[in-house]
Write a protein that holds these residues in place. Structure first.
Motif, PDB file in Angstrom:
ATOM      1  N   PRO A   9      -1.735  -8.694  18.128  1.00 60.26           N
ATOM      2  CA  PRO A   9      -1.670 -10.070  17.960  1.00 60.26           C
ATOM      3  C   PRO A   9      -0.105 -10.488  17.754  1.00 60.26           C
ATOM      4  CG  PRO A   9      -3.266  -9.153  16.272  1.00 60.26           C
ATOM      5  CD  PRO A   9      -2.635  -8.001  16.940  1.00 60.26           C
ATOM      6  N   THR A  10       0.286 -11.445  18.211  1.00 54.96           N
ATOM      7  CA  THR A  10       1.726 -11.552  18.267  1.00 54.96           C
ATOM      8  C   THR A  10       2.458 -11.748  16.865  1.00 54.96           C
ATOM      9  OG1 THR A  10       1.748 -12.601  20.461  1.00 54.96           O
ATOM     10  CG2 THR A  10       3.571 -13.084  19.255  1.00 54.96           C
ATOM     11  N   GLN A  11       1.830 -12.867  15.969  1.00 52.05           N
ATOM     12  CA  GLN A  11       2.458 -12.949  14.731  1.00 52.05           C
ATOM     13  C   GLN A  11       2.316 -11.782  13.853  1.00 52.05           C
ATOM     14  OE1 GLN A  11       4.082 -15.666  13.788  1.00 52.05           O
ATOM     15  NE2 GLN A  11       4.656 -14.734  11.744  1.00 52.05           N
ATOM     16  N   LYS A  12       1.400 -11.042  14.000  1.00 51.15           N
ATOM     17  CA  LYS A  12       1.192  -9.633  12.775  1.00 51.15           C
ATOM     18  C   LYS A  12       2.396  -8.941  13.587  1.00 51.15           C
ATOM     19  CE  LYS A  12      -0.662  -7.003  10.105  1.00 51.15           C
ATOM     20  NZ  LYS A  12      -0.069  -7.233   8.467  1.00 51.15           N
ATOM     21  N   LEU A  13       2.395  -8.596  14.862  1.00 50.22           N
ATOM     22  CA  LEU A  13       3.413  -7.873  15.326  1.00 50.22           C
ATOM     23  C   LEU A  13       4.836  -7.986  15.260  1.00 50.22           C
ATOM     24  CD1 LEU A  13       4.055  -5.539  17.461  1.00 50.22           C
ATOM     25  CD2 LEU A  13       3.805  -7.059  19.514  1.00 50.22           C
ATOM     26  N   ALA A  14       5.078  -9.327  15.224  1.00 51.23           N
ATOM     27  CA  ALA A  14       6.493  -9.798  14.666  1.00 51.23           C
ATOM     28  C   ALA A  14       6.676  -9.590  13.272  1.00 51.23           C
ATOM     29  CB  ALA A  14       6.631 -11.330  15.111  1.00 51.23           C
ATOM     30  N   GLU A  15       5.777  -9.690  12.590  1.00 57.99           N
ATOM     31  CA  GLU A  15       5.917  -9.386  10.977  1.00 57.99           C
ATOM     32  C   GLU A  15       6.387  -8.032  10.626  1.00 57.99           C
ATOM     33  OE1 GLU A  15       2.502 -11.270   9.199  1.00 57.99           O
ATOM     34  OE2 GLU A  15       3.350 -13.101   9.557  1.00 57.99           O
ATOM     35  N   ASN A  16       5.575  -7.213  11.576  1.00 51.82           N
ATOM     36  CA  ASN A  16       5.487  -5.756  11.406  1.00 51.82           C
ATOM     37  C   ASN A  16       6.865  -5.196  12.066  1.00 51.82           C
ATOM     38  OD1 ASN A  16       3.234  -5.310   9.697  1.00 51.82           O
ATOM     39  ND2 ASN A  16       1.924  -5.037  11.602  1.00 51.82           N
ATOM     40  N   LEU A  17       7.202  -5.683  13.191  1.00 51.13           N
ATOM     41  CA  LEU A  17       8.512  -5.396  13.721  1.00 51.13           C
ATOM     42  C   LEU A  17       9.827  -5.580  12.860  1.00 51.13           C
ATOM     43  CD1 LEU A  17       7.949  -6.504  17.482  1.00 51.13           C
ATOM     44  CD2 LEU A  17       7.894  -3.987  16.537  1.00 51.13           C
ATOM     45  N   TRP A  18       9.588  -6.939  12.300  1.00 51.82           N
ATOM     46  CA  TRP A  18      10.692  -6.890  11.399  1.00 51.82           C
ATOM     47  C   TRP A  18      10.829  -6.328  10.062  1.00 51.82           C
ATOM     48  CZ3 TRP A  18      10.851  -8.373   6.259  1.00 51.82           C
ATOM     49  CH2 TRP A  18      12.156  -9.067   5.718  1.00 51.82           C
ATOM     50  N   SER A  19       9.638  -5.955   9.504  1.00 45.79           N
ATOM     51  CA  SER A  19       9.638  -5.092   8.578  1.00 45.79           C
ATOM     52  C   SER A  19      10.136  -3.754   8.860  1.00 45.79           C
ATOM     53  CB  SER A  19       8.095  -5.136   7.873  1.00 45.79           C
ATOM     54  OG  SER A  19       8.098  -4.163   6.695  1.00 45.79           O
ATOM     55  N   ILE A  20       9.779  -3.242   9.925  1.00 53.34           N
ATOM     56  CA  ILE A  20      10.452  -1.924  10.182  1.00 53.34           C
ATOM     57  C   ILE A  20      11.749  -1.659  10.221  1.00 53.34           C
ATOM     58  CG2 ILE A  20      10.213  -0.109  11.930  1.00 53.34           C
ATOM     59  CD1 ILE A  20       7.562  -0.727  12.858  1.00 53.34           C
ATOM     60  N   SER A  21      12.027  -2.862  10.930  1.00 49.41           N
ATOM     61  CA  SER A  21      13.755  -3.022  11.064  1.00 49.41           C
ATOM     62  C   SER A  21      14.320  -3.446   9.610  1.00 49.41           C
ATOM     63  CB  SER A  21      13.853  -4.300  12.220  1.00 49.41           C
ATOM     64  OG  SER A  21      13.335  -4.059  13.335  1.00 49.41           O
ATOM     65  N   GLU A  22      13.964  -4.299   8.949  1.00 46.68           N
ATOM     66  CA  GLU A  22      14.727  -4.572   7.721  1.00 46.68           C
ATOM     67  C   GLU A  22      14.778  -3.094   7.161  1.00 46.68           C
ATOM     68  OE1 GLU A  22      16.263  -6.972   4.841  1.00 46.68           O
ATOM     69  OE2 GLU A  22      15.969  -7.382   7.048  1.00 46.68           O
ATOM     70  N   GLY A  23      13.775  -2.558   7.029  1.00 47.55           N
ATOM     71  CA  GLY A  23      13.855  -1.218   6.181  1.00 47.55           C
ATOM     72  C   GLY A  23      14.595  -0.280   6.939  1.00 47.55           C
ATOM     73  N   SER A  24      14.781  -0.122   8.216  1.00 49.42           N
ATOM     74  CA  SER A  24      15.379   1.154   8.898  1.00 49.42           C
ATOM     75  C   SER A  24      17.029   0.872   9.141  1.00 49.42           C
ATOM     76  CB  SER A  24      14.874   1.209  10.259  1.00 49.42           C
ATOM     77  OG  SER A  24      13.470   1.328  10.213  1.00 49.42           O
ATOM     78  N   TYR A  25      17.375  -0.378   9.197  1.00 52.98           N
ATOM     79  CA  TYR A  25      18.943  -0.738   9.322  1.00 52.98           C
ATOM     80  C   TYR A  25      19.378  -0.731   8.151  1.00 52.98           C
ATOM     81  CZ  TYR A  25      17.881  -1.698  14.378  1.00 52.98           C
ATOM     82  OH  TYR A  25      17.618  -1.757  15.770  1.00 52.98           O
ATOM     83  N   SER A  26      20.624   0.053   7.971  1.00 54.03           N
ATOM     84  CA  SER A  26      21.458  -0.029   6.745  1.00 54.03           C
ATOM     85  C   SER A  26      21.667  -1.590   6.374  1.00 54.03           C
ATOM     86  CB  SER A  26      22.545   0.903   6.820  1.00 54.03           C
ATOM     87  OG  SER A  26      23.303   0.389   7.739  1.00 54.03           O
ATOM     88  N   ASN A  27      22.029  -2.476   7.287  1.00 55.91           N
ATOM     89  CA  ASN A  27      22.436  -3.688   6.696  1.00 55.91           C
ATOM     90  C   ASN A  27      21.155  -4.753   7.000  1.00 55.91           C
ATOM     91  OD1 ASN A  27      25.025  -3.475   5.929  1.00 55.91           O
ATOM     92  ND2 ASN A  27      25.465  -2.481   8.081  1.00 55.91           N
ATOM     93  N   GLY A  28      19.999  -4.310   7.098  1.00 59.50           N
ATOM     94  CA  GLY A  28      18.793  -5.023   7.328  1.00 59.50           C
ATOM     95  C   GLY A  28      18.508  -5.306   8.668  1.00 59.50           C
ATOM     96  N   SER A  29      17.697  -6.005   9.097  1.00 62.78           N
ATOM     97  CA  SER A  29      17.206  -6.504  10.425  1.00 62.78           C
ATOM     98  C   SER A  29      18.034  -7.086  11.193  1.00 62.78           C
ATOM     99  CB  SER A  29      15.901  -7.137  10.446  1.00 62.78           C
ATOM    100  OG  SER A  29      15.382  -6.843  11.954  1.00 62.78           O
ATOM    101  N   PRO A  30      18.489  -6.817  12.242  1.00 61.65           N
ATOM    102  CA  PRO A  30      19.335  -7.941  13.243  1.00 61.65           C
ATOM    103  C   PRO A  30      18.624  -9.222  13.612  1.00 61.65           C
ATOM    104  CG  PRO A  30      18.855  -5.856  14.443  1.00 61.65           C
ATOM    105  CD  PRO A  30      18.418  -5.567  13.037  1.00 61.65           C
ATOM    106  N   TRP A  31      17.201  -9.014  13.808  1.00 60.02           N
ATOM    107  CA  TRP A  31      16.476 -10.136  14.114  1.00 60.02           C
ATOM    108  C   TRP A  31      15.595 -10.642  13.102  1.00 60.02           C
ATOM    109  CZ3 TRP A  31      14.122  -9.374  19.628  1.00 60.02           C
ATOM    110  CH2 TRP A  31      15.458  -9.439  20.712  1.00 60.02           C
ATOM    111  N   SER A  32      15.202 -11.901  12.934  1.00 57.42           N
ATOM    112  CA  SER A  32      14.485 -12.500  12.135  1.00 57.42           C
ATOM    113  C   SER A  32      13.008 -12.288  12.596  1.00 57.42           C
ATOM    114  CB  SER A  32      14.580 -13.973  11.902  1.00 57.42           C
ATOM    115  OG  SER A  32      14.310 -14.559  13.093  1.00 57.42           O
TER     116      SER A  32
END
Length: 154
Positions: A9-32
């Protein structure tokens, strides 16, 4: 298990993608989350997500135009970095690109991201350009790399 964007599902997928990005990049997710939602809706975008035993490990996303593609993200959750998952995701991506008859794929990587650059080189990517000040947060140069997919597949 690898999932494509069409299987989640798109919304859940977007939230999970952001969450992985936010925790993986040293300066946070480059995308919202909203940017991921918009990108997921694009017909020319593809996402390959690695989920193991219900745990979201990482993802790779790319856009394609005709017979070329550009990777927009390669992200592995911090807990799972340096365990071979990035390697597996890139292998799966290359397989998908071959199936889609993509001839070449491009990506940008931070100059300072030597581990990612080594992985891409190991997979056959070649440095083709240098972009001054390409990244922000923090400001940094980018390296443009290209993989000739057909050469790897032969």
């Amino acid at each position: 298990m690898y999932y494509s964007k069409k299987q989640l599902p798109t919304q859940k997928l977007a939230e999970n993608l952001w969450s992985i990005s936010e925790g993986s990049y040293s300066n946070g997710s480059p995308w919202s989350t909203e940017q991921f939602c918009v990108d997921l809706a694009q017909k020319t975008s593809e996402y390959l997500v690695l989920i193991k035993e219900g745990c979201w490990i990482g993802f790779v996303s790319y856009h394609f135009v005709l017979d070329e593609a550009e990777i927009t993200h390669v992200v592995i959750h911090k807990e799972f970095q340096h365990k071979g998952y990035g390697n597996k995701l890139i292998d799966q991506l290359i397989q998908k690109l071959v199936e889609q008859e993509i001839c070449q794929v491009f990506l940008e990587v931070r100059v300072s991201n030597t581990s990612a650059k080594k992985l891409y080189e190991k997979k056959g990517f070649k440095t083709i350009d240098h972009r001054k000040g390409y990244y922000s947060r923090p400001k940094e140069d980018g390296i443009v790399m290209c993989l000739k997919v057909k050469e790897v597949n032969q």
